[in-house]
Design an enzyme around this catalytic site. Structure first.
Site, PDB file in Angstrom:
ATOM      1  N   CYS A  83       0.842  -1.202   0.000  1.00 31.19           N
ATOM      2  CA  CYS A  83       0.000   0.000   0.000  1.00 31.19           C
ATOM      3  C   CYS A  83       0.880   1.256   0.000  1.00 31.19           C
ATOM      4  CB  CYS A  83      -0.917   0.007   1.220  1.00 31.19           C
ATOM      5  SG  CYS A  83      -1.863   1.542   1.401  1.00 31.19           S
ATOM      6  N   CYS A  86       0.370   3.571   3.423  1.00 26.88           N
ATOM      7  CA  CYS A  86       0.673   3.084   4.760  1.00 26.88           C
ATOM      8  C   CYS A  86       1.954   3.764   5.246  1.00 26.88           C
ATOM      9  CB  CYS A  86       0.872   1.561   4.731  1.00 26.88           C
ATOM     10  SG  CYS A  86      -0.667   0.602   4.762  1.00 26.88           S
ATOM     11  N   HIS A 145      -4.191   0.280   7.965  1.00 24.90           N
ATOM     12  CA  HIS A 145      -4.652  -0.063   6.619  1.00 24.90           C
ATOM     13  C   HIS A 145      -6.034  -0.701   6.625  1.00 24.90           C
ATOM     14  CE1 HIS A 145      -4.155  -1.219   2.373  1.00 24.90           C
ATOM     15  NE2 HIS A 145      -4.722  -2.372   2.703  1.00 24.90           N
ATOM     16  N   ASN A 185     -14.291   8.776  -1.507  1.00 27.46           N
ATOM     17  CA  ASN A 185     -14.893   7.637  -2.196  1.00 27.46           C
ATOM     18  C   ASN A 185     -14.591   6.404  -1.361  1.00 27.46           C
ATOM     19  OD1 ASN A 185     -15.614   9.278  -4.393  1.00 27.46           O
ATOM     20  ND2 ASN A 185     -13.657   8.935  -5.396  1.00 27.46           N
ATOM     21  N   HIS A 196      -6.928   1.569   1.726  1.00 28.27           N
ATOM     22  CA  HIS A 196      -6.539   2.292   2.926  1.00 28.27           C
ATOM     23  C   HIS A 196      -7.474   3.494   3.128  1.00 28.27           C
ATOM     24  CE1 HIS A 196      -3.083   3.175   5.768  1.00 28.27           C
ATOM     25  NE2 HIS A 196      -3.840   4.265   5.883  1.00 28.27           N
ATOM     26  N   HIS A 198      -8.890   6.852   3.221  1.00 31.97           N
ATOM     27  CA  HIS A 198      -8.370   8.138   2.763  1.00 31.97           C
ATOM     28  C   HIS A 198      -9.449   8.875   1.978  1.00 31.97           C
ATOM     29  CE1 HIS A 198      -8.049   5.863  -0.977  1.00 31.97           C
ATOM     30  NE2 HIS A 198      -7.838   6.997  -1.631  1.00 31.97           N
ATOM     31  N   GLN A 200      -9.843  12.746  -0.657  1.00 34.73           N
ATOM     32  CA  GLN A 200      -9.104  13.618  -1.567  1.00 34.73           C
ATOM     33  C   GLN A 200      -9.613  15.054  -1.429  1.00 34.73           C
ATOM     34  OE1 GLN A 200      -8.256  11.839  -5.572  1.00 34.73           O
ATOM     35  NE2 GLN A 200      -9.745  10.301  -4.923  1.00 34.73           N
TER      36      GLN A 200
END
Length: 379
Positions: A83, A86, A145, A185, A196, A198, A200
């Site tokens: 990933c 991470c 993660h 998303n 993971h 997250h 934007q």
């Protein structure tokens, strides 16, 4: 609300990286990023068209369409040990050169807009092409993660809200940025490329098409009624009450009267405010707590992680009707049953004419019956 600390640093390819620490946590000085990284893609040079870092004008809709062909090479659903967001570990030098972190924000290596904001001529015309200026950032909600945003602690959610607000203020101040959009998303069904947890943050060089529609509706509503559209929507939902999930001191969560998606919830501030960075410390704290209840309630509908898009609508920088825009959150999910998804096909995708699968009042009642809202009502 305790002030969240932050630390700015730079990656080996000169992209900015910012660490945010939960209240009471300190940020240790991270090691330098010494990797030999390739040049940043998307730079606006003579061969920009070949790189795909451009915008083309669509005369049928009056919109700009960004082309970012370099994003075809970004990593897609890697295994956990590979990933890229991470913490850096032996054998996996990631985008975040630290052994651990609370929240991290960095410039996207594969931006749809950017890598830098700048003023750009948006004069429309057949065949008009412009550089896709702007900035795209990744906000990582934690180092675990396997976690999801709904798993975060209230303290972590407050850090995330503070990071959204800080990045909104910074990006809005950059030359050529017209609108800042923070979003998440979640789920392969939505199209994520990394599991993971997250989100934007996009800094657009134009006012987005959806925002233009909202502002047009708001201006027409003002001319017709003399009132603010968003304030009147909130009053309408409160007067009915049957779609309201939670009424806080500073925010209200509700399923909208004309929800387009099977799961759709809006979160409005109770006062008129345009952007996240305009919220007070007390408002941000309540927002963090209500946001967690909202995403946990959505997960509780089917007992697992529901795919969704969480989208912050913020006022643009210079639009003449900017004052009509009210900051608000829209969370939508295509999940219409435990094992069924709504797909945008002919009527919705081609004509923009939505057909609801689930009655909004039923969605609201089911969400209010989930543990996060039942427990919240008792508190």
């Amino acid at each position: 609300m305790t002030t969240v600390s932050l630390l700015r640093t730079t990656l080996a390819d000169e992209r900015e990286l910012i660490y945010f620490a939960d209240a009471g946590h300190t940020i240790p000085e991270p090691p330098a990023d010494t990797r030999d990284l390739p040049p940043r893609p998307g730079a606006h040079t003579a061969d920009t068209e070949a790189l795909g870092s451009t915008m083309r004008f669509d005369p049928l809709r009056g919109d700009w369409v960004a082309f970012a062909a370099h994003r075809q090479t970004r990593i897609y659903l890697p295994p956990a040990n590979q990933c890229p967001i991470c913490p850096t570990a032996s054998g996996n030098a990631t985008e975040i050169p630290a052994a651990d972190y609370d929240v991290a924000v960095f410039e996207n290596r594969f931006p749809s807009f950017g890598p830098e904001p700048a003023a750009v001529d948006l004069t429309p015309g057949l065949g008009a092409v412009r550089p896709a200026v702007g900035r795209c950032e990744v906000i990582v909600f934690g180092s675990d993660h396997e976690a999801s945003l709904s798993d975060m602690s209230p303290e972590r959610m407050r850090t995330i809200v503070s990071a959204w607000a800080q990045r909104t203020a910074d990006l809005r101040a950059m030359e050529g940025v017209e609108q800042v959009f923070a979003f998440e998303n979640r789920g392969a069904e939505i199209g994520v490329t990394l599991h993971h947890p997250h989100g934007q943050i996009y800094a657009y060089p134009f006012v987005t098409p959806t925002t233009r529609i909202l502002l047009t509706q708001a201006a027409e509503h003002r001319a017709r009624t003399g009132g603010n559209l968003f304030a009147d929507i909130l009053d309408f939902e409160l007067s009915s009450g049957e779609r309201v999930l939670e009424r806080g001191r500073y925010f209200t969560a509700f399923v909208p009267f004309s929800a387009r998606m099977p799961i759709e919830v809006h979160l409005y501030p109770n006062r008129h405010v345009g952007t996240l960075d305009e919220l007070t410390a007390e408002e941000r704290e309540e927002l963090a707590d209500m946001y967690l209840r909202l995403v946990r309630g959505i997960d509780a509908l089917y007992g697992d992680r529901t795919p969704y898009i969480s989208a912050w609508f913020q006022a643009p920088a210079t639009h003449p009707d900017r004052a009509e825009a009210r900051l608000h959150l829209q969370i939508t999910s295509p999940r219409r049953a435990a094992d069924k998804l709504k797909y945008l096909a002919g009527s919705e995708a081609a004509m923009g004419a939505f057909i609801g699968d689930v009655i909004p009042e039923e969605t609201a009642a089911r969400l209010r019956a989930t543990a996060p809202y039942v427990e919240g009502a008792r508190a």
